[in-house]
Write a protein that holds these residues in place. Structure first.
Motif, PDB file in Angstrom:
ATOM      1  N   THR A 118      -6.693  -5.670  10.533  1.00  0.00           N
ATOM      2  CA  THR A 118      -6.922  -6.494   9.337  1.00  0.00           C
ATOM      3  C   THR A 118      -7.347  -5.631   8.159  1.00  0.00           C
ATOM      4  OG1 THR A 118      -7.633  -8.320  10.755  1.00  0.00           O
ATOM      5  CG2 THR A 118      -8.169  -8.479   8.416  1.00  0.00           C
ATOM      6  N   HIS A 119      -6.608  -5.745   7.067  1.00  0.00           N
ATOM      7  CA  HIS A 119      -6.920  -5.036   5.828  1.00  0.00           C
ATOM      8  C   HIS A 119      -6.909  -6.022   4.664  1.00  0.00           C
ATOM      9  CE1 HIS A 119      -6.749  -0.550   6.482  1.00  0.00           C
ATOM     10  NE2 HIS A 119      -6.362  -0.994   7.679  1.00  0.00           N
ATOM     11  N   ILE A 120      -7.470  -5.582   3.550  1.00  0.00           N
ATOM     12  CA  ILE A 120      -7.397  -6.322   2.288  1.00  0.00           C
ATOM     13  C   ILE A 120      -6.762  -5.380   1.275  1.00  0.00           C
ATOM     14  CG2 ILE A 120      -8.714  -7.456   0.461  1.00  0.00           C
ATOM     15  CD1 ILE A 120     -10.803  -8.100   2.692  1.00  0.00           C
ATOM     16  N   ASP A 121      -5.760  -5.840   0.584  1.00  0.00           N
ATOM     17  CA  ASP A 121      -4.953  -4.991  -0.285  1.00  0.00           C
ATOM     18  C   ASP A 121      -5.723  -4.602  -1.551  1.00  0.00           C
ATOM     19  OD1 ASP A 121      -2.770  -3.583  -1.184  1.00  0.00           O
ATOM     20  OD2 ASP A 121      -1.347  -5.135  -0.606  1.00  0.00           O
ATOM     21  N   SER A 122      -5.168  -3.643  -2.285  1.00  0.00           N
ATOM     22  CA  SER A 122      -5.815  -3.163  -3.515  1.00  0.00           C
ATOM     23  C   SER A 122      -4.764  -2.850  -4.569  1.00  0.00           C
ATOM     24  CB  SER A 122      -6.643  -1.914  -3.220  1.00  0.00           C
ATOM     25  OG  SER A 122      -5.833  -0.896  -2.674  1.00  0.00           O
ATOM     26  N   ARG A 123      -3.983  -3.854  -4.908  1.00  0.00           N
ATOM     27  CA  ARG A 123      -2.949  -3.650  -5.926  1.00  0.00           C
ATOM     28  C   ARG A 123      -3.564  -3.778  -7.321  1.00  0.00           C
ATOM     29  NH1 ARG A 123       2.402  -6.194  -2.975  1.00  0.00           N
ATOM     30  NH2 ARG A 123       1.646  -5.873  -0.852  1.00  0.00           N
ATOM     31  N   SER A 124      -2.732  -3.876  -8.324  1.00  0.00           N
ATOM     32  CA  SER A 124      -3.249  -3.985  -9.684  1.00  0.00           C
ATOM     33  C   SER A 124      -4.045  -5.271  -9.848  1.00  0.00           C
ATOM     34  CB  SER A 124      -2.088  -3.960 -10.688  1.00  0.00           C
ATOM     35  OG  SER A 124      -1.285  -5.118 -10.526  1.00  0.00           O
ATOM     36  N   VAL A 125      -4.957  -5.269 -10.798  1.00  0.00           N
ATOM     37  CA  VAL A 125      -5.848  -6.403 -11.009  1.00  0.00           C
ATOM     38  C   VAL A 125      -5.076  -7.692 -11.231  1.00  0.00           C
ATOM     39  CG1 VAL A 125      -7.587  -7.369 -12.557  1.00  0.00           C
ATOM     40  CG2 VAL A 125      -7.720  -4.969 -11.890  1.00  0.00           C
ATOM     41  N   GLY A 126      -3.953  -7.618 -11.920  1.00  0.00           N
ATOM     42  CA  GLY A 126      -3.216  -8.825 -12.280  1.00  0.00           C
ATOM     43  C   GLY A 126      -2.335  -9.382 -11.192  1.00  0.00           C
ATOM     44  N   GLN A 127      -2.239  -8.716 -10.056  1.00  0.00           N
ATOM     45  CA  GLN A 127      -1.291  -9.129  -9.020  1.00  0.00           C
ATOM     46  C   GLN A 127      -2.003  -9.824  -7.862  1.00  0.00           C
ATOM     47  OE1 GLN A 127       1.101  -5.953  -7.459  1.00  0.00           O
ATOM     48  NE2 GLN A 127       2.484  -7.318  -6.376  1.00  0.00           N
ATOM     49  N   ASN A 128      -1.768 -11.122  -7.721  1.00  0.00           N
ATOM     50  CA  ASN A 128      -2.291 -11.803  -6.535  1.00  0.00           C
ATOM     51  C   ASN A 128      -1.162 -11.928  -5.519  1.00  0.00           C
ATOM     52  OD1 ASN A 128      -1.161 -14.024  -8.297  1.00  0.00           O
ATOM     53  ND2 ASN A 128      -1.659 -15.230  -6.473  1.00  0.00           N
ATOM     54  N   ILE A 129      -1.518 -11.873  -4.242  1.00  0.00           N
ATOM     55  CA  ILE A 129      -0.511 -11.864  -3.191  1.00  0.00           C
ATOM     56  C   ILE A 129      -0.887 -12.867  -2.112  1.00  0.00           C
ATOM     57  CG2 ILE A 129       0.062  -9.438  -3.587  1.00  0.00           C
ATOM     58  CD1 ILE A 129      -1.533  -8.751  -1.077  1.00  0.00           C
ATOM     59  N   ASP A 130       0.086 -13.236  -1.281  1.00  0.00           N
ATOM     60  CA  ASP A 130      -0.197 -14.049  -0.115  1.00  0.00           C
ATOM     61  C   ASP A 130      -0.531 -13.129   1.056  1.00  0.00           C
ATOM     62  OD1 ASP A 130      -0.247 -16.873  -0.453  1.00  0.00           O
ATOM     63  OD2 ASP A 130       1.859 -16.826  -1.015  1.00  0.00           O
ATOM     64  N   VAL A 131      -0.671 -13.714   2.235  1.00  0.00           N
ATOM     65  CA  VAL A 131      -1.015 -12.940   3.421  1.00  0.00           C
ATOM     66  C   VAL A 131       0.269 -12.393   4.039  1.00  0.00           C
ATOM     67  CG1 VAL A 131      -2.202 -12.985   5.643  1.00  0.00           C
ATOM     68  CG2 VAL A 131      -3.004 -14.448   3.769  1.00  0.00           C
ATOM     69  N   PHE A 132       0.277 -11.076   4.307  1.00  0.00           N
ATOM     70  CA  PHE A 132       1.465 -10.408   4.839  1.00  0.00           C
ATOM     71  C   PHE A 132       1.196  -9.872   6.239  1.00  0.00           C
ATOM     72  CE2 PHE A 132       2.133 -10.412   0.326  1.00  0.00           C
ATOM     73  CZ  PHE A 132       3.507 -10.534   0.170  1.00  0.00           C
ATOM     74  N   PHE A 133       2.242  -9.801   7.043  1.00  0.00           N
ATOM     75  CA  PHE A 133       2.136  -9.351   8.431  1.00  0.00           C
ATOM     76  C   PHE A 133       3.200  -8.285   8.692  1.00  0.00           C
ATOM     77  CE2 PHE A 133       1.118 -13.818   7.956  1.00  0.00           C
ATOM     78  CZ  PHE A 133      -0.189 -13.862   8.437  1.00  0.00           C
ATOM     79  N   TYR A 134       2.772  -7.164   9.264  1.00  0.00           N
ATOM     80  CA  TYR A 134       3.683  -6.061   9.545  1.00  0.00           C
ATOM     81  C   TYR A 134       3.713  -5.779  11.044  1.00  0.00           C
ATOM     82  CZ  TYR A 134       2.898  -5.404   4.544  1.00  0.00           C
ATOM     83  OH  TYR A 134       2.794  -5.605   3.190  1.00  0.00           O
ATOM     84  N   HIS A 135       4.840  -5.225  11.503  1.00  0.00           N
ATOM     85  CA  HIS A 135       4.991  -4.899  12.912  1.00  0.00           C
ATOM     86  C   HIS A 135       5.870  -3.664  13.049  1.00  0.00           C
ATOM     87  CE1 HIS A 135       9.184  -6.375  12.986  1.00  0.00           C
ATOM     88  NE2 HIS A 135       8.762  -7.281  12.127  1.00  0.00           N
TER      89      HIS A 135
END
Length: 339
Positions: free
Chosen positions: A230-247
């Protein structure tokens, strides 16, 4: 857009107010006896009662004398005159486990089922120790990725254990436990499983986690094993994202796990936020070190952008962190039972 506020903290999402009655708990009352006194089937409505009153319960299962509690509508009545002996036997049927790392307030885990009996889960929260991960400012204070990822991980631990799973919390902070505050105080005392100091060097830090997980995987060879990072992203301040899953691109089981949790999120968004489309995805991302190097089938989860104000609501409100954990757990159950 944040996850709705929410599941366990907003019972009105499930139970219209005009169907509810309330009652004040007396000294010595338990959930079962309280429901029975109101003529409500304690077996049919035990989970409903907890969902409706979770913020007003000690250890999520104990009443406070003198407090008012919502009672589910009694569609299945029982005789109030049932014997005290039967009530006592029902109380004995409630099984709990004490998990100290969850913290004093949340260490008592109500065993809901044995649906995950025989399974082994490794839970890794991002960063920790000398590396706080992504950071942002909120209300004049610094907040960090590792504290919120850890809180979500502990809540997921609680959910999985409640269904009978064996859970290894790989990154650990014995002082924190599950916390309900909005601002989770930063510290650097996290350690890796079996009290190993976390290296500052990124490659060494990731290799340490891989070695721990793979060593445990070999110990439990032959059992059903999965890894959740489990991580929390750190993109640009203006960018909100949904929850992503990688495999891992070559892991059929990892793909199914990621897809099962992803589908659970889509279903819950459709139910609780019908006017918006869930835009999170599941996809292979073998370039990630933990995805590439660990042996168990796994999913790597990004739960939002800590620097975006909208996404911050997803992690700052403890009911939302609980929802994330609950929805991930629902997807894990779907994956396991659909195998």
């Amino acid at each position: 857009m944040c996850i709705p506020m929410l599941l366990m903290g907003m019972p009105s999402l499930f139970f219209p107010q005009d169907t509810l009655q309330t009652v004040v708990a007396k000294e010595g009352d338990g959930i079962l006896s309280l429901l029975r006194k109101q003529g409500v089937d304690p077996y049919a409505h035990y989970d409903d009662f907890i969902a409706m009153n979770v913020d007003n319960l000690r250890d999520s299962i104990h009443l406070y004398a003198g407090r008012e509690y919502r009672i589910p509508a009694a569609d299945a009545h029982v005789a109030v005159v049932d014997s005290i002996q039967r009530k006592a036997s029902e109380v004995k049927d409630i099984k709990t486990r004490e998990i100290p790392i969850l913290g004093e307030k949340h260490s008592t885990v109500l065993m809901k089922s044995d649906r995950l009996a025989g399974t082994v889960y490794y839970l890794v929260s991002g960063h920790g120790g000398p590396d706080p991960g992504a950071m942002a400012e909120y209300a004049g204070k610094t907040i960090s990725e590792d504290e919120y990822a850890y809180d979500i991980t502990l809540r997921l631990t609680r959910e999985l254990i409640s269904h009978g799973a064996m859970v290894y919390v790989i990154i650990r902070d014995e002082n924190d436990g599950i916390r309900d505050e909005r601002i989770l105080k930063m510290d650097h005392d996290e350690v890796a499983y079996l009290n190993k100091p976390i290296p500052l060097n990124q490659v060494k830090r990731l290799k340490q986690r891989v070695d721990i997980v793979n060593g445990l995987y070999n110990r439990h060879r032959g059992q059903y094993q999965r890894l959740i990072v489990t991580h929390i992203d750190s993109r640009s301040v203006g960018q909100n994202i949904d929850v992503f899953f990688y495999h891992h691109e070559k892991s059929k089981n990892g793909k199914r796990l990621a897809e099962s949790i992803h589908n659970t999120f889509r279903k819950n968004y459709k139910k609780y936020q019908p006017n918006r489309v869930y835009s999170g995805t599941f996809q292979d991302r073998t370039s990630l070190y933990l995805v590439k190097k660990t042996h168990p089938a796994m999913t790597f989860i990004e739960v939002g952008n800590i620097r975006n104000k909208k996404d911050q609501r997803r992690i700052l409100v403890h009911q939302n962190r609980q929802a994330l954990a609950k929805w991930i757990a629902e997807g894990i159950l779907l994956d396991y039972e659909g195998r």
